[in-house]
Design an enzyme around this catalytic site. Structure first.
Site, PDB file in Angstrom:
ATOM      1  N   HIS A  17       0.829  -1.213   0.000  1.00  0.00           N
ATOM      2  CA  HIS A  17       0.000   0.000   0.000  1.00  0.00           C
ATOM      3  C   HIS A  17       0.862   1.261   0.000  1.00  0.00           C
ATOM      4  CE1 HIS A  17      -3.693   2.298   1.056  1.00  0.00           C
ATOM      5  NE2 HIS A  17      -2.820   3.090   1.666  1.00  0.00           N
ATOM      6  N   GLU A  18       1.767   1.346   0.970  1.00  0.00           N
ATOM      7  CA  GLU A  18       2.605   2.538   1.059  1.00  0.00           C
ATOM      8  C   GLU A  18       3.555   2.645  -0.126  1.00  0.00           C
ATOM      9  OE1 GLU A  18       1.732   4.647   3.081  1.00  0.00           O
ATOM     10  OE2 GLU A  18       0.515   3.434   4.432  1.00  0.00           O
TER      11      GLU A  18
END
Length: 395
Positions: A17-18
């Site tokens: 995600h990051e």
């Protein structure tokens, strides 16, 4: 251990995600000040040219800190003014924000696609086992290669199962190759009830064959047999005959088919119990190598035809006393219902509830389908018939 797996899974999802935010910010030349996996006290900190990378104690989140005028009290250098988040067009800011969840959606597709694209060993459309009392019993044989089903060419066992599953309840024509001969056989496909996930019931066609060949692990039920006299024992893993490598049980039968009573040098590995292994934490058997000289009984009558796997396996048992270990008992827990019935390691299963047993997988399925009912079992030990009753324990 489940908690550890959970932490690993969450950490991977957070990283993906990051990583999406970070990569999209770099693509649009937004200055990234810090990337962190987790919250709380930092366990690891690495400093790049302009970005700090860190891993924190609590792995339940993360963040990508970008250069933003609204979130800093320090003056922004002139060369960085065009690299702030606010300086980018709206569509670029939207893509940076959406990149994180988009990566979480894309990641499973990439992962599973990579698994399917890698080299995989596909089982050929060759019969390994024929399940007793099923449609193919007595028609197909171990080693038969399925060429086509109802005229449709077959290239793998999975493809064979797919074709047969669609012909439930129908008489079906199989083209096979057996010992170099082409045969056309008709088999009535059974209509089996199968319960899928979420209790979804389907009816599929099956004939009762598997692609699995029995391993070259032997059983010897009689102490007066040539195999026992040679020093071979139940659960010996045969690895070579006269220097020829052996991988499947049917290979043993094929070698013996050409033997007329001469000696055979047998190389094997024998599982030997290692007491107090791992400090008493587990039960371990270590393979020890051995060599034996086997003298089969002379064959009477005509030689066996090539491809007659069932005949060869029967000939192996008759002339040497050697059979597959499939129906031999490896372990009986002391104090269990089976132990109290008299069953011991090395015993050979003969029948269950009056039904002769020919395949271990069928024997196990009959037990599980019978639930907690009491069963009558007949077995042999050193050639002597024994019997008893036992009951499965629900766990």
């Amino acid at each position: 251990m489940d908690f550890v797996y959970f932490i690993v899974l969450v950490s991977v999802l957070i990283f993906v995600h990051e990583g999406g935010h970070f990569l999209m910010a770099r693509i649009f030349r937004v200055k990234v000040l810090e990337v962190s996996l987790g919250f709380g006290p930092r366990l690891l900190r690495l400093r790049g040219r302009e970005t700090e990378y860190s891993v924190a104690l609590l792995p339940f989140g993360g963040f990508v800190k970008m250069l933003e005028e609204s979130k800093t009290s320090e003056p922004i250098l002139p060369e960085d003014r065009a690299r702030t988040f606010e300086s980018k067009p709206l569509w670029q800011r939207v893509l940076i924000v959406l990149a994180g969840p988009a990566m979480n959606v894309l990641f499973p597709f990439v992962l599973f696609s990579s698994l399917y694209l890698q080299d995989r060993e596909v089982a050929p459309a060759v019969v390994g086992n024929v399940i007793p009392h099923r449609p193919a019993d007595g028609i197909l044989k171990t080693g038969d290669r399925i060429l086509s089903v109802e005229g449709e060419t077959i290239s793998s066992f999975d493809e064979l199962l797919d074709r047969v599953s669609k012909r439930a309840g129908q008489q079906t024509k199989f083209s096979i190759e057996r010992a170099g001969r082409h045969l056309e056989l008709a088999i009535p496909v059974a209509r089996d009830r199968v319960t899928r996930e979420f209790d979804v019931v389907e009816y599929v066609g099956r004939v009762g064959i598997t692609p699995v060949f029995a391993a070259a692990v032997i059983g010897i039920a009689r102490p007066d047999s040539p195999g026992f006299a040679a020093g071979l024992r139940t659960f010996d893993h045969i690895i070579a005959l006269n220097g020829r490598k052996v991988e499947r049980f049917v290979d043993l039968a094929e070698v013996l088919a050409t033997n007329r009573g001469g000696n055979i040098i047998v190389s094997y590995m024998r599982p030997t119990a290692s007491p107090n292994a791992l400090g008493g934490l587990g039960e371990v058997a270590v393979y020890t190598p051995g060599v034996a000289t086997l003298t089969p009984l002379r064959r009477e009558g005509e030689p066996l035809s090539a491809g007659d796997s069932e005949g060869m396996i029967g000939d192996l048992l008759t002339r040497t006393g050697i059979e597959s270990s499939d129906l031999f008992i490896a372990y009986v827990p002391q104090g269990s219902s089976e132990w109290q019935a008299g069953l011991r390691s090395g015993d050979r299963i003969v029948s269950l509830d009056g039904k002769p047993q020919r395949l271990g997988m069928v024997f196990r399925s009959l037990l599980t389908e019978g639930g907690a009912n009491r069963h009558e079992l007949v077995w042999t030990r050193e050639g002597h018939a024994m019997s008893g009753t036992f009951q499965l324990r629900r766990e």
